[in-house]
Design a protein around this motif. Structure first.
Motif, PDB file in Angstrom:
ATOM      1  N   ASP A  89     -13.870  -4.669   4.418  1.00  0.00           N
ATOM      2  CA  ASP A  89     -13.215  -3.582   4.793  1.00  0.00           C
ATOM      3  C   ASP A  89     -11.673  -3.398   4.155  1.00  0.00           C
ATOM      4  O   ASP A  89     -10.973  -4.754   4.586  1.00  0.00           O
ATOM      5  N   ARG A  90     -11.128  -2.478   3.932  1.00  0.00           N
ATOM      6  CA  ARG A  90      -9.681  -2.658   3.455  1.00  0.00           C
ATOM      7  C   ARG A  90      -8.868  -2.274   5.025  1.00  0.00           C
ATOM      8  O   ARG A  90      -8.927  -1.193   5.367  1.00  0.00           O
ATOM      9  N   MET A  91      -7.967  -3.161   5.242  1.00  0.00           N
ATOM     10  CA  MET A  91      -7.277  -2.807   6.433  1.00  0.00           C
ATOM     11  C   MET A  91      -5.680  -2.966   6.182  1.00  0.00           C
ATOM     12  O   MET A  91      -5.182  -3.681   5.212  1.00  0.00           O
ATOM     13  N   ASP A  92      -4.893  -2.255   7.018  1.00  0.00           N
ATOM     14  CA  ASP A  92      -3.509  -2.379   6.944  1.00  0.00           C
ATOM     15  C   ASP A  92      -2.991  -3.780   7.379  1.00  0.00           C
ATOM     16  O   ASP A  92      -3.374  -4.048   8.526  1.00  0.00           O
ATOM     17  N   ALA A  93      -2.041  -4.357   6.430  1.00  0.00           N
ATOM     18  CA  ALA A  93      -1.642  -5.661   6.965  1.00  0.00           C
ATOM     19  C   ALA A  93       0.045  -5.547   6.591  1.00  0.00           C
ATOM     20  O   ALA A  93       0.710  -6.668   6.694  1.00  0.00           O
ATOM     21  N   SER A  94       0.514  -4.300   6.512  1.00  0.00           N
ATOM     22  CA  SER A  94       1.930  -4.085   6.305  1.00  0.00           C
ATOM     23  C   SER A  94       2.948  -4.886   7.177  1.00  0.00           C
ATOM     24  O   SER A  94       3.853  -5.504   6.477  1.00  0.00           O
ATOM     25  N   ALA A  95       2.774  -4.796   8.303  1.00  0.00           N
ATOM     26  CA  ALA A  95       3.598  -5.629   9.296  1.00  0.00           C
ATOM     27  C   ALA A  95       3.523  -6.934   9.237  1.00  0.00           C
ATOM     28  O   ALA A  95       4.145  -7.631   9.902  1.00  0.00           O
ATOM     29  N   ASP A  96       2.592  -7.643   8.701  1.00  0.00           N
ATOM     30  CA  ASP A  96       2.027  -8.975   8.757  1.00  0.00           C
ATOM     31  C   ASP A  96       2.353  -9.520   7.556  1.00  0.00           C
ATOM     32  O   ASP A  96       2.509 -11.008   7.450  1.00  0.00           O
ATOM     33  N   VAL A  97       3.015  -9.102   6.480  1.00  0.00           N
ATOM     34  CA  VAL A  97       3.214  -9.726   5.286  1.00  0.00           C
ATOM     35  C   VAL A  97       4.779  -9.881   5.000  1.00  0.00           C
ATOM     36  O   VAL A  97       5.442  -8.897   5.005  1.00  0.00           O
ATOM     37  N   THR A  98       4.931 -11.084   4.552  1.00  0.00           N
ATOM     38  CA  THR A  98       6.548 -11.323   4.297  1.00  0.00           C
ATOM     39  C   THR A  98       6.687 -11.461   2.679  1.00  0.00           C
ATOM     40  O   THR A  98       5.643 -12.001   2.334  1.00  0.00           O
ATOM     41  N   HIS A  99       7.443 -10.936   1.861  1.00  0.00           N
ATOM     42  CA  HIS A  99       7.703 -10.723   0.765  1.00  0.00           C
ATOM     43  C   HIS A  99       9.102 -10.544   0.260  1.00  0.00           C
ATOM     44  O   HIS A  99       9.952 -10.191   1.106  1.00  0.00           O
ATOM     45  N   ALA A 100       9.368 -10.517  -1.125  1.00  0.00           N
ATOM     46  CA  ALA A 100      10.630 -10.459  -1.601  1.00  0.00           C
ATOM     47  C   ALA A 100      10.777  -9.050  -1.831  1.00  0.00           C
ATOM     48  O   ALA A 100      12.122  -8.695  -2.505  1.00  0.00           O
ATOM     49  N   LYS A 101       9.972  -8.144  -1.887  1.00  0.00           N
ATOM     50  CA  LYS A 101      10.095  -6.792  -2.319  1.00  0.00           C
ATOM     51  C   LYS A 101      11.235  -6.084  -1.276  1.00  0.00           C
ATOM     52  O   LYS A 101      11.383  -6.361  -0.093  1.00  0.00           O
TER      53      LYS A 101
END
Length: 199
Positions: A89-101
């Motif tokens: 299943d594809r799930m939203d993880a936007s708030a859980d990912v740290t990145h350089a963008k």
């Protein structure tokens, strides 16, 4: 698919977070691939009724952090990636990912739903050709320490490892260097993983 993805503003650019074979950019051509971390999730080998072998899934786990790769999904067209990851299943993880963008992005992660999981008495085997691809990706993005972290932050190593290197079963298998092969073998030996040959 997770309806929570639709609630993000349309200005956000779609990305996925890969934590297994998607870390290896030889297996896909998605643009703007770069290192990232997924917080509050762990990685595990799981069994599903859709595939004959164990494969990696992301699972919620408080205080756990895993390294991976984010990459852009052009045109918000998830069809090809959803097909590749058909057991997830594809799930939203936007708030859980740290990145350089710095620009607004939304990030999805693929996880096996409880409905698709099976609790086999004997865990399904891990394909060595699949594991090779994952380790090759982590080595190139995160170095030898990243590979060590991958093994340390993944659950489910009690499953047997099917040594299919001579005739790879995994459809996106890659040719490994001697260094890469030795690195995989070293970590499997350290885990005392059971390796079996195809019958």
């Amino acid at each position: 698919m997770d309806q929570r993805l639709a609630r993000h503003a349309p200005m956000s650019t779609p990305y996925f977070f890969g934590y297994g074979s998607l870390v290896n950019t030889r297996t896909h051509d998605y643009a703007d691939a770069q290192p990232a971390q997924l917080l509050g999730w762990k990685r595990a080998w799981v069994a599903t009724d859709l595939r004959p072998f164990a494969f990696l899934s992301a699972e919620p786990e408080l205080n756990s952090v895993i390294d991976g790769l984010i990459a852009h999904v052009p045109g918000n067209d998830w069809a090809a990636l959803d097909q590749r990851e058909f057991a997830y299943d594809r799930m939203d993880a936007s708030a859980d990912v740290t990145h350089a963008k710095s620009d607004p992005i939304r990030i999805a992660v693929y996880s096996v739903s409880n409905e698709r999981r099976v609790r086999a008495e004997t865990p399904p085997r891990i394909l060595l050709s699949y594991l090779d691809v994952v380790v090759q990706g982590y080595l190139r993005v995160f170095g030898r320490q990243g590979v060590a972290d991958f093994f340390a932050t993944t659950d489910g190593w009690s499953a047997e490892v099917l040594d299919d290197r001579a005739a790879p079963i995994y459809p996106r298998h890659q040719r490994l260097s001697d260094e890469e092969t030795s690195l995989v073998d070293h970590h499997l030996a350290a885990l005392e993983a059971t390796r079996v040959q195809p019958s």
